[in-house]
Design a protein around this motif. Structure first.
Motif, PDB file in Angstrom:
ATOM      1  N   GLU A 194       0.844  -1.204   0.000  1.00  0.00           N
ATOM      2  CA  GLU A 194       0.000   0.000   0.000  1.00  0.00           C
ATOM      3  C   GLU A 194       0.875   1.249   0.000  1.00  0.00           C
ATOM      4  O   GLU A 194       0.596   2.222  -0.697  1.00  0.00           O
ATOM      5  N   ASP A 240       0.838   4.226  -2.822  1.00  0.00           N
ATOM      6  CA  ASP A 240       0.571   5.619  -2.443  1.00  0.00           C
ATOM      7  C   ASP A 240       1.737   6.527  -2.825  1.00  0.00           C
ATOM      8  O   ASP A 240       1.533   7.666  -3.264  1.00  0.00           O
ATOM      9  N   ALA A 256       1.651   7.179  -6.515  1.00  0.00           N
ATOM     10  CA  ALA A 256       0.535   8.085  -6.823  1.00  0.00           C
ATOM     11  C   ALA A 256       0.896   9.535  -6.513  1.00  0.00           C
ATOM     12  O   ALA A 256       0.485  10.454  -7.236  1.00  0.00           O
ATOM     13  N   ARG A 257       1.674   9.764  -5.447  1.00  0.00           N
ATOM     14  CA  ARG A 257       2.033  11.127  -5.036  1.00  0.00           C
ATOM     15  C   ARG A 257       3.255  11.662  -5.769  1.00  0.00           C
ATOM     16  O   ARG A 257       3.393  12.872  -5.957  1.00  0.00           O
ATOM     17  N   LYS A 261      -6.517  -2.212  -7.439  1.00  0.00           N
ATOM     18  CA  LYS A 261      -6.193  -1.197  -6.428  1.00  0.00           C
ATOM     19  C   LYS A 261      -5.206  -0.171  -6.987  1.00  0.00           C
ATOM     20  O   LYS A 261      -5.364   1.039  -6.792  1.00  0.00           O
ATOM     21  N   LYS A 264      -5.890   3.992  -7.826  1.00  0.00           N
ATOM     22  CA  LYS A 264      -5.123   5.087  -7.225  1.00  0.00           C
ATOM     23  C   LYS A 264      -4.268   5.834  -8.243  1.00  0.00           C
ATOM     24  O   LYS A 264      -3.952   7.012  -8.042  1.00  0.00           O
TER      25      LYS A 264
END
Length: 441
Positions: free
Chosen positions: A240, A244, A247-248, A286, A290
């Motif tokens: 995860e 994340d 994605a950032r 998932k 994202k």
């Protein structure tokens, strides 16, 4: 000056190691020459991931011997590590170097004499040994340099010979890794490809230990204008936190290659793959939720022993429904030392070939559908030094791995350029320079 030629087969790690060998050999007075030119010494860096790769490695060795019968011939790489006696049986080979000896080739090349019986210098990779650093500073002709940060594999998938060829997982020390990243960034490159055999195992063997996400964050902090591409990562290691972070991040490319191998849970268990088709699908969904524009690629292996028609149909249906951008399709290949070698119910080659053809059709559909999503959009494309072979036009990649050629050659090499994607042409997308914003850097 003595003339050197290197022939490389196989993966990005092999390509990196060959480039490092060239750089080191130059410091010992050797001059690289182009294919087809006479040479005094040839290094063949081999691959053995499939029977075909081993065959192609033998062919490359024989071709080098035929073209320059008086030259010194050195054979190294994975095939040299796993099957040195097969190579030694080829008349004209002078030196066979296993992986732990590859780094010392530049130091001993001068001492080799053509015509002696082949010297086999191969150690058992089952015993632990440290990461052998092969530094590389000259990325001649490369717009997207590779950086090998990890080697070896502890997974022992039942079909895979790589752990027997490369040994256990080991990592480039973090301090050296970060120095290399800074050097690449300072030299003006715009993309760095992180490579390894089992990449996300990076750092677990170091003292103190660290994980892949930790070093990725460190790399990003030093990357300057570099964008960072992750070459391949196993599904069990996509956390995860990593999703994340991608994605950032404004620097990590929206592209992941996540091997699947099969869509049938019974076959996955036989392969010693430590996930189910359900968990793989949930992971991919998932990630896409994202990072909507991400390109996800998947390896699929056709014809594993015991793969019935129904099992294969399940795999084909599974990959059709997955939101992946492309497939890499491989036929099962029996490899010595692997558990799958002795499994019953081996699949006939003609059936494996047909199954590969079906999967490659799915791959073409996937690529076309993914590329179509971005037609008409403005994308940042890194234009490369080497032009497209077929058209002679400048070519490049988007952050999400779309191969682009430009309508004219007014673009600038090694620059992130704003292109508007116009149409699909074969396996590429044609783009034109966006006049409102021609460059991102």
């Amino acid at each position: 000056m003595r003339r050197l030629q290197i022939t490389t087969l196989g993966c990005k790690v092999n390509q990196y190691e060959s480039a490092s060998l060239v750089e080191q050999m130059k410091s010992f007075g050797w001059r690289p020459v182009l294919k087809g030119m006479p040479f005094d010494l040839c290094i063949i860096n081999t691959c053995t991931v499939t029977q075909k790769a081993s065959m192609q490695s033998r062919q490359a060795v024989r071709k080098a011997i035929r073209s320059n019968p008086q030259a010194v011939i050195i054979v190294t790489g994975c095939y040299a590590q796993t099957d040195p006696d097969e190579i030694a049986a080829i008349s004209g080979v002078d030196y066979i170097a296993g992986h732990s000896r590859k780094f010392s080739i530049p130091k001993i090349a001068d001492s080799l004499v053509h015509g002696d019986l082949p010297r086999i210098d191969v150690e058992d990779v089952k015993r632990p040994f440290p990461f052998q650093d092969m530094p590389l500073n000259d990325f001649a002709g490369k717009t997207r340099p590779f950086l090998k940060i990890q080697d070896g594999c502890d997974a022992f998938c039942s079909y895979c010979v790589v752990p027997y060829a490369r040994g256990r997982s080991r990592s480039l020390p973090a301090k050296i890794l970060l120095e290399r990243v800074k050097n690449i960034s300072d030299r003006g490159y715009k993309e760095l490809v992180l490579t390894g055999i089992h990449l996300a195992k990076y750092g677990l063997d170091l003292t103190p230990s660290m994980n892949f996400l930790h070093i990725l964050k460190e790399i990003e902090s030093l990357a300057g204008d570099l964008r960072i591409r992750i070459s391949s990562i196993e599904p069990m290691e996509v956390s995860e936190g990593l999703i994340d972070f991608i994605a950032r991040s404004e620097k990590v490319c929206h592209h992941l290659h996540i091997p699947l191998q099969n869509g049938d849970d019974r076959i996955l268990r036989q392969m010693n793959r430590r996930y189910s088709s359900k968990s793989y699908r949930e992971l991919i969904e998932k990630i896409v939720a994202k990072v909507p524009d991400i390109a996800i690629g998947a390896d699929v292996l056709a014809g594993f022993p015991g793969e019935s028609d129904r099992s294969f149909e399940r795999t084909a249906s599974f990959v059709r429904q997955l939101p992946v951008a492309y497939l890499h399709v491989f036929p099962f290949s029996r490899r010595r030392q692997t558990r799958a070698l002795g499994l019953s119910d081996q699949i006939p080659p003609e059936i494996i070939k047909k199954r590969c053809a079906v999967l490659r059709e799915i791959d073409e559909e996937k690529r076309k559908r993914f590329y179509t999503r971005f037609i008409g959009q403005k994308m940042s494309v890194l234009l490369e030094e080497t032009p497209d072979r077929r058209t002679g036009r400048l070519k490049g990649l988007t952050t999400n791995y779309i191969p682009v050629i430009i309508a004219d050659n007014r673009g600038h090499k090694n620059r992130l350029t704003a292109l508007r994607l116009l149409r699909i042409e074969g396996k590429r997308v044609v783009g034109e320079i966006d006049q409102e914003c021609s460059s991102f850097s």
